[in-house]
Design an enzyme around this catalytic site. Structure first.
Site: not given
Ligand code: NAD
Ligand code: LMR
Length: 326
Positions: A12-14, A16, A92, A112, A159, A187
């Site tokens: 939640a602090a990240g 997204i 990534r 989880q 997507d 994905h």
């Molecule tokens: P981020 O690093 O900004 O935030 C991730 C947050 O998750 C951090 O605050 C971290 O402390 C927290 N975290 C890590 N491990 C944890 C755990 N075990 N329990 C609870 N919190 C935990 O990353 P982001 O940009 O927010 O991206 C998060 C994820 O979403 C990444 O894996 C990214 O690749 C993925 N993502 C997926 C899509 C999609 O289309 N499916 C799109 C964008 C990003």
């Molecule tokens: C995206 O599609 O933007 C996410 O899955 C982040 C990534 O690693 O591409």
């Protein structure tokens, strides 16, 4: 006013999380008449940052925001959860594939999944956003044997939205003109954005756009969009990912309009030859909180080969995490 529902968000602090929470709290996801209780999970070192996010949520004075609880304990964060956004995990960086994250992020979803199994509400529904999201959803589903498998989904709505935006841009239309834009599979790089059935204001896009652009530029742009954003921003997509997560859960909650399809990665029951249990994106319709795979879609040999490639990619990811499942 309705009774509040409990919405749990991990990470939640990240990045997204920061874009997602304010839209959930404002009613963009579950409705402008649906109060929400937020339960937010972070790792211990990020709890201070999460406290700052909570101050901002409170300062926005959202009328629908009933309460906010934060924790670094998954059991607490999923307690009574009706709706769950599983975001928390490592993104990534440049030069990496999403599947490179599976050994780092996969174990998060065993714990989880168990915590959801033991603490969430009976009607819990979860979307996995953290990458590689299909396989992480598979891990969470397998770790939660008492929760019906179909309650675990992964997000391919980003997507779909990217594909819609590309088609609308090419045709000089807005996104609302494009329909039936289904995403099949992972994905990941093998995803198949099925333009053969997409429509613009009811006309097949294959009658409006040249086959070469669709087969080459369109497919490649959609499947490589995540990487293009990382290269441009130095960080992965966040606001568009949060928006797609809102779209995914809002559609699951409120349903699809008549004639509308959406894309959700769901546990396959063998539809279209996809092995049972793979978390695979299909075009679906949603009614009363239940999704149904769109039946009777015909695929050309080209489309069938694309679908087989994404089945193979997902089957490989599933194989690579077998040791995480007890
Ligand atoms: P981020 O690093 O900004 O935030 C991730 C947050 O998750 C951090 O605050 C971290 O402390 C927290 N975290 C890590 N491990 C944890 C755990 N075990 N329990 C609870 N919190 C935990 O990353 P982001 O940009 O927010 O991206 C998060 C994820 O979403 C990444 O894996 C990214 O690749 C993925 N993502 C997926 C899509 C999609 O289309 N499916 C799109 C964008 C990003
Ligand atoms: C995206 O599609 O933007 C996410 O899955 C982040 C990534 O690693 O591409």
């Amino acid at each position: 006013m309705k009774a509040p529902i409990t919405v749990s968000v991990t990470g939640a602090a990240g990045n997204i999380g920061y874009a997602l929470l304010f839209r959930i709290a404002s009613g963009d996801c579950f409705g402008k008449d649906q109060p929400v209780r937020l339960r937010l999970l972070e790792i211990t070192p990020a709890m201070g940052a999460l406290e700052g996010v909570v101050m901002e949520l409170n300062d926005a004075a959202f009328p629908l925001l009933h309460s906010i609880d934060i924790s670094d304990d998954a059991g607490v964060a999923f307690s009574g959860a009706n709706q769950v956004f599983l975001v928390g995990s490592k993104p990534r960086g440049p030069g990496m594939l999403r599947s490179d994250l599976v050994r780092t992020n996969g174990p998060i979803f065993t714990g989880q999944g168990r915590a959801i199994n033991d603490n969430a509400a009976d009607d819990v529904r979860a979307v996995v956003v953290g990458n590689p999201c299909n396989t992480n959803a598979y891990i969470a589903m397998k770790s939660a044997p008492d929760v019906p498998a179909e309650r675990f989904t992964a997000m391919t709505r980003l997507d779909q939205n990217r594909a819609i935006s590309q088609l609308a841009g090419k045709l000089g239309k807005t996104a609302g003109s494009i329909g039936k834009m289904g995403i099949w599979g992972n994905h990941g790089p093998s995803m198949f954005a099925d333009y053969f059935h997409a429509e613009c204001d009811g006309t097949p896009v294959t009658e409006l756009i040249g086959a070469d652009w669709l087969k080459d530029t369109f497919l490649s742009t959609v499947s490589k969009r995540g990487k293009a954003i990382i290269n441009a921003r130095g960080k992965s997509s966040a606001a568009s990912a949060a928006s797609a997560a809102i779209d995914h859960m809002a559609t699951w909650y409120h349903g699809t309009a008549a004639g509308e399809w959406t894309s959700m990665a769901i546990p396959s029951k063998g539809w279209y030859g996809v092995p049972e249990g793979l978390i695979f994106s299909f075009p679906v319709t949603v009614t009363d909180g239940q999704y149904s795979v769109v039946e009777g879609i015909e695929h050309s040999d080209f489309a069938r080969a694309k679908i087989q490639a994404t089945i193979d990619e997902l089957a490989g990811e599933r194989e690579a995490v077998q040791d995480l499942l007890s």
